[in-house]
Design a protein around this motif. Structure first.
Motif, PDB file in Angstrom:
ATOM      1  N   MET A 116      -6.872  34.017 -54.362  1.00  0.00           N
ATOM      2  CA  MET A 116      -7.444  33.173 -53.317  1.00  0.00           C
ATOM      3  C   MET A 116      -6.682  31.853 -53.230  1.00  0.00           C
ATOM      4  SD  MET A 116     -11.569  33.721 -53.717  1.00  0.00           S
ATOM      5  CE  MET A 116     -11.589  33.244 -55.442  1.00  0.00           C
ATOM      6  N   GLN A 117      -6.514  31.364 -52.025  1.00  0.00           N
ATOM      7  CA  GLN A 117      -5.803  30.106 -51.840  1.00  0.00           C
ATOM      8  C   GLN A 117      -6.655  28.918 -52.271  1.00  0.00           C
ATOM      9  OE1 GLN A 117      -5.136  28.816 -47.817  1.00  0.00           O
ATOM     10  NE2 GLN A 117      -6.963  29.819 -47.023  1.00  0.00           N
ATOM     11  N   LYS A 118      -5.977  27.903 -52.787  1.00  0.00           N
ATOM     12  CA  LYS A 118      -6.649  26.671 -53.181  1.00  0.00           C
ATOM     13  C   LYS A 118      -6.759  25.760 -51.966  1.00  0.00           C
ATOM     14  CE  LYS A 118      -6.811  27.013 -57.842  1.00  0.00           C
ATOM     15  NZ  LYS A 118      -7.935  26.695 -58.737  1.00  0.00           N
ATOM     16  N   ILE A 119      -7.903  25.107 -51.817  1.00  0.00           N
ATOM     17  CA  ILE A 119      -8.099  24.206 -50.690  1.00  0.00           C
ATOM     18  C   ILE A 119      -8.684  22.875 -51.184  1.00  0.00           C
ATOM     19  CG2 ILE A 119      -8.515  26.139 -49.113  1.00  0.00           C
ATOM     20  CD1 ILE A 119     -11.512  25.320 -49.141  1.00  0.00           C
ATOM     21  N   ILE A 120      -8.810  21.942 -50.259  1.00  0.00           N
ATOM     22  CA  ILE A 120      -9.478  20.677 -50.538  1.00  0.00           C
ATOM     23  C   ILE A 120     -10.812  20.680 -49.808  1.00  0.00           C
ATOM     24  CG2 ILE A 120      -9.437  18.177 -50.139  1.00  0.00           C
ATOM     25  CD1 ILE A 120      -6.416  18.274 -50.463  1.00  0.00           C
ATOM     26  N   VAL A 121     -11.865  20.361 -50.529  1.00  0.00           N
ATOM     27  CA  VAL A 121     -13.212  20.287 -49.944  1.00  0.00           C
ATOM     28  C   VAL A 121     -13.650  18.820 -49.964  1.00  0.00           C
ATOM     29  CG1 VAL A 121     -15.615  21.004 -50.103  1.00  0.00           C
ATOM     30  CG2 VAL A 121     -13.794  22.602 -50.746  1.00  0.00           C
ATOM     31  N   ALA A 122     -13.964  18.290 -48.792  1.00  0.00           N
ATOM     32  CA  ALA A 122     -14.408  16.899 -48.668  1.00  0.00           C
ATOM     33  C   ALA A 122     -15.885  16.864 -48.298  1.00  0.00           C
ATOM     34  CB  ALA A 122     -13.585  16.181 -47.596  1.00  0.00           C
ATOM     35  N   ILE A 123     -16.669  16.182 -49.100  1.00  0.00           N
ATOM     36  CA  ILE A 123     -18.105  16.053 -48.833  1.00  0.00           C
ATOM     37  C   ILE A 123     -18.429  14.574 -48.627  1.00  0.00           C
ATOM     38  CG2 ILE A 123     -20.445  16.523 -49.631  1.00  0.00           C
ATOM     39  CD1 ILE A 123     -19.342  18.710 -51.416  1.00  0.00           C
ATOM     40  N   ASP A 124     -18.652  14.191 -47.392  1.00  0.00           N
ATOM     41  CA  ASP A 124     -18.987  12.807 -47.061  1.00  0.00           C
ATOM     42  C   ASP A 124     -20.457  12.701 -46.683  1.00  0.00           C
ATOM     43  OD1 ASP A 124     -16.435  11.473 -47.324  1.00  0.00           O
ATOM     44  OD2 ASP A 124     -15.774  12.586 -45.557  1.00  0.00           O
ATOM     45  N   GLY A 125     -20.935  11.471 -46.581  1.00  0.00           N
ATOM     46  CA  GLY A 125     -22.307  11.274 -46.150  1.00  0.00           C
ATOM     47  C   GLY A 125     -22.928  10.029 -46.733  1.00  0.00           C
ATOM     48  N   PHE A 126     -24.180   9.821 -46.388  1.00  0.00           N
ATOM     49  CA  PHE A 126     -24.899   8.639 -46.828  1.00  0.00           C
ATOM     50  C   PHE A 126     -25.244   8.718 -48.313  1.00  0.00           C
ATOM     51  CE2 PHE A 126     -25.548   8.747 -42.269  1.00  0.00           C
ATOM     52  CZ  PHE A 126     -25.424   7.407 -41.918  1.00  0.00           C
TER      53      PHE A 126
END
Length: 224
Positions: free
Chosen positions: A1-11
């Motif tokens: 499986m390919q490696k990705i970047i996961v961005a979790i933004d929010g308050f």
């Protein structure tokens, strides 16, 4: 499986850090707590200041002396500042009250954004914060933006503080949270905002378990 970047933004207090940590463990990804990095700089600034006041010029003069890194242990992710474990200290109310002010300082943000981008150069990371999908990793393959009502978030923050041994009234927590929301959303440099391609999720009526499975489902579609 390919490696990705996961961005979790929010308050603040939407569960970003807890969710990011669990997802990183599930996917065997590296977790980077950007919020703790800003809290670490804030704690450093308070130590260098006087009676709870932050001396901006003094902080800027010593920015190059700041080294922040993380370690994972049986008790969870630990934040280290210049070799000292400050995981508990960065959750103190005085740090919480000042972190948005420190986060507004352009030089601080530039320093930490550079460090964060280096950490994500090889991908396979999950990072939570307020500007991850818009500034730090605008090309992240998977982006989320979490929100919830201030009252619900204040209740969650108060419970976190009680567990950490910090007793603060609900009214005070709510007031600080609203002030932080305003400062985060209106600062000139990389304000808190939803990326155009981020998946927005209102977690007000959801458990962390429900949010976790929803995020994991979206991420799984990206790494096949």
């Amino acid at each position: 499986m390919q490696k990705i970047i996961v961005a979790i933004d929010g308050f603040a207090s939407t569960g970003k850090s807890s969710l990011a940590k669990r997802l990183a463990e599930t996917l065997n990804y590296t977790y980077i707590d950007s919020g703790s990095m800003y809290r670490a700089v804030t704690y450093f600034a308070l130590q260098e200041g006087h009676q709870g006041h932050i001396d901006k010029e003094k902080l800027l003069a010593k920015l190059d002396q700041i080294e922040i890194y993380f370690k994972y242990s049986k008790s969870g992710y630990q934040t280290f500042l210049n070799g000292l474990n400050i995981s508990k200290e960065i959750r103190l109310s005085e740090v919480t009250e000042k972190v948005s002010k420190v986060s507004k300082i352009i030089e601080v943000r530039e320093l930490l954004v550079t460090q964060q981008q280096k950490l994500g150069a090889k991908k396979g990371i999950i990072m939570d914060g307020r500007d991850i999908g818009t500034v730090v990793f605008p090309k992240a393959e998977c982006k989320f933006f979490l929100k919830a009502s201030p009252e619900i978030r204040a209740k969650r923050r108060q419970l976190e503080q009680i567990k950490a041994g910090n007793n603060e009234s609900f009214a005070s927590v709510l007031s600080n949270l609203k002030e932080r929301d305003l400062m985060d959303s209106t600062r000139k440099f990389s304000p808190l905002t939803k990326a155009d391609d981020a998946i927005e999720i209102d977690v007000s009526e959801m458990s962390l378990e429900e949010v976790y499975h929803q995020l994991l489902e979206h991420i799984s579609k990206k790494i096949i």
